[in-house]
Design an enzyme around this catalytic site. Structure first.
Site, PDB file in Angstrom:
ATOM      1  N   ARG A  15       0.813  -1.223   0.000  1.00  0.00           N
ATOM      2  CA  ARG A  15       0.000   0.000   0.000  1.00  0.00           C
ATOM      3  C   ARG A  15       0.844   1.268   0.000  1.00  0.00           C
ATOM      4  NH1 ARG A  15      -4.170  -0.961   4.774  1.00  0.00           N
ATOM      5  NH2 ARG A  15      -2.625  -2.539   5.400  1.00  0.00           N
ATOM      6  N   GLY A 141      -7.178  -6.441  14.394  1.00  0.00           N
ATOM      7  CA  GLY A 141      -7.622  -7.628  15.100  1.00  0.00           C
ATOM      8  C   GLY A 141      -8.393  -7.233  16.347  1.00  0.00           C
TER       9      GLY A 141
END
Length: 457
Positions: A15, A141
C-alpha cells in the site's frame, strides 16, 4: 530475568506504492525501522532480533549500525507467527521473556514499551497484549475477553459480525514467557482465510492450555499507529516533529511557531537559540546557543557555533563558528568552514573553502576551493575560477588583503598578506604581500561619439 525483543520487518508494504521497503521510509528524517530500533534499545531488552524479508539487504544495513542486533530471514511471508518462528533459535533463556513488535510503528516510545514489560512481569501471566480502544476498529484484530483476561484475538477478515463490533483492538505489541511462546508457536496452524500463520493464534492456544493472558490498554491509541501508506507516513512524521519541537523548547530553545519549524530527529539546538517559521534543520545538524535562524533557512549535517545569525540561506555539511553572520540568500556547499566572526552576505556561495576569522564577503561572490586569511575583505562580484575543465584548483588569499569588486581570480593562484587587488581585475599570477595588482584594458574615450552616430543615422 532476560528479555529478548523481536522486531518484525519482513513485509513488502504494497500500500506504500513504492520500490523502497516500507520500513525504510523516513519519518522526520530517519527510517522508521531505525526509529523503532532506537526506542527498543532503551528498554530492558538485552538482545534484539530483527526479522527481515522484502528488501532484506537494505533493511539489514540499518541493523549493522547497532550493536547486539541479530538478523534472521523470513524467505516467504507466511504470516506473523511464521515470522516469529524464524527467530525461535534466538529466543535466549527458556526461563526468560520475549517482547514482539512491528517495525512500522515509529510512534512507539521506549517509556511505553518499558511500562508494558513491567505490567507483564507484575501480572504473572504467560502473555500480555498491548491493546487500545478506538472509535473505528476496522482493519484491526479484535481482542476478545472473559473477565479481565484475553481469550483470543480475531483478525478482521476472520471475525464474525458481533466480533467486528468490538472496539478494543490488538495494538501489535506482545510479551510472552519464552517457554510458553515456543510451545504455542509449535502448534499454530494456517486454518484461516489468508492461509497464514497468525501470531495472535498463540494467544488462544495459551488460553486453552490454562495460561493467563492479560491486556495492557494504552491511553493514546495513536502511539501504535502502523504505517501502511504515504498518507499515514506523513501523519506520523508530523507527530514526531511536534514531539521533537516540544522537547527542544523544554531544553530552552525558542520557537516563534513550533508548527512551522521543521527539525529532524538527530538535530541538536542550544538554549536560547531562536528558530523562526520556515526553518528546516536536517540530518545531524548541531546548532549552538543564542543563535537566530530566520525563515527559509535550511541547515543539513552541519555544525553551527554560538551567537550565529543566519537568514534565508542553505548550509550543507559545513562548519560555522561563533559569531558568524550569514545571508540572506547565501549558500554554503559541502566542506565550507567559516571561522569566528566571518560575514557572508546575499548571494555569496562557498564550496570546500575556509574563511579565517573576520573575513567579510558581502555580495554576489563565489569562493570555491579557497583559503582566505584573517580580516580579508572580498568585494562584490568576486569569482574564484577553481575549475579548469579537468580538475579543481586552489586559491589562497592571505590575511588583511583586499579584493576589489568584480575581480576574477584564476586558480591556481596565491595572493599575499595585505595585498590589494584593483576592482575589475583578472588575476592569473601570484601577487606578493602588500602589493597592488590591477589588470584592466586601457580605457578608451571618444568624445561626442553619441552625437555623431545620431547624425549619421
Amino acid at each position: 530475568m532476560s528479555l529478548t525483543a523481536i522486531v518484525l520487518a519482513a513485509g513488502k508494504g504494497t500500500r506504500m506504492k513504492s520500490d523502497l521497503p516500507k520500513v525504510l521510509h523516513k519519518v522526520n528524517g530517519i527510517p522508521m525501522i531505525e526509529k523503532i530500533l532506537r526506542e527498543v534499545r532503551k528498554t530492558p531488552a538485552g538482545k534484539i532480533v530483527l526479522v527481515l524479508g522484502h528488501g532484506a539487504d537494505l533493511v539489514g544495513e540499518v541493523a549493522k549500525k547497532h550493536e547486539n542486533i541479530t538478523t534472521v530471514l523470513q524467505k516467504e511471508q507466511l504470516g506473523t507467527g511464521h515470522a516469529v518462528l524464524q527467530a525461535k533459535a534466538h529466543f535466549g533463556d527458556p526461563g526468560g521473556d520475549v517482547m514482539i513488535l512491528y517495525g512500522d510503528t515509529p510512534l512507539l516510545r521506549n517509556e511505553t514499551l518499558t511500562a508494558f514489560y513491567e505490567t507483564f512481569r507484575a501480572s504473572g501471566a504467560g502473555a500480555c497484549v498491548m491493546t487500545a480502544v478506538v472509535e473505528n476498529p476496522f482493519g484491526y484484530g479484535r481482542v476478545l475477553t472473559k473477565g479481565d483476561e484475553i481469550t483470543s484475538i480475531v483478525e478482521e477478515k476472520d471475525a464474525a459480525p458481533e466480533q467486528k463490533a468490538v472496539r478494543e483492538i490488538n495494538a501489535g505489541v506482545y510479551c510472552f514467557k519464552t517457554a510458553d511462546l515456543a510451545s504455542a508457536l509449535d502448534n499454530i496452524t494456517n486454518d484461516n482465510e489468508k492461509k497464514e500463520y497468525y501470531l495472535t493464534d498463540a494467544i488462544g492456544l495459551l488460553g486453552k492450555a490454562g495460561k493467563k493472558v492479560v491486556a495492557c490498554r494504552l491511553d493514546d491509541p495513536a502511539e501504535v499507529m502502523g504505517i501502511n501508506s504515504k498518507v499515514e507516513l506523513a501523519l506520523a512524521a508530523k507527530v514526531l516533529r511536534k514531539r521533537k519541537n516540544r522537547s527542544l523548547m523544554e531544553q530552552g530553545v525558542l520557537m516563534i511557531d513550533p508548527d512551522a519549524a521543521y527539525v529532524e530527529e538527530d538535530v541538536s539546538v542550544g538554549r536560547d537559540t531562536l528558530l523562526w517559521p520556515g526553518v528546516l534543520l536536517q540530518g545531524r545538524a548541531a546548532l549552538g546557543a543564542n543563535c537566530e535562524i530566520i525563515g527559509n533557512t535550511r541547515i543539513i549535517d552541519s555544525t553551527v557555533g554560538d551567537h550565529v545569525r543566519i537568514e534565508s540561506s542553505v548550509i550543507e555539511q559545513s562548519v560555522v563558528e561563533n559569531g558568524v553572520t550569514i545571508g540572506p540568500f547565501a549558500h554554503l556547499r559541502p566542506l565550507s568552514h567559516l571561522k569566528e566572526n566571518v560575514h557572508i552576505g546575499n548571494f555569496v556561495e562557498t564550496k570546500k573553502s575556509t574563511l579565517e576569522k573576520g573575513v567579510k564577503s558581502g555580495h554576489l561572490t563565489y569562493l570555491g576551493d579557497a583559503h582566505i586569511g584573517e580580516n580579508t575583505n572580498i568585494g562584490a562580484g568576486t569569482i574564484t575560477c577553481n575549475y579548469d575543465g579537468t580538475k579543481k584548483n586552489p586559491t589562497t588569499i592571505g590575511k588583511n588583503a583586499f579584493i576589489g569588486s568584480d575581480s576574477i581570480l584564476v586558480a591556481p593562484v596565491a595572493i599575499g598578506d595585505g595585498a590589494y587587488i584593483g576592482a575589475g581585475s583578472v588575476i592569473t599570477k601570484q601577487v606578493p604581500e602588500n602589493a597592488l595588482s590591477v589588470e584592466r584594458n586601457k580605457q578608451l574615450i571618444k568624445t561626442n561619439w553619441r552625437k555623431k552616430e545620431n547624425e549619421g543615422n
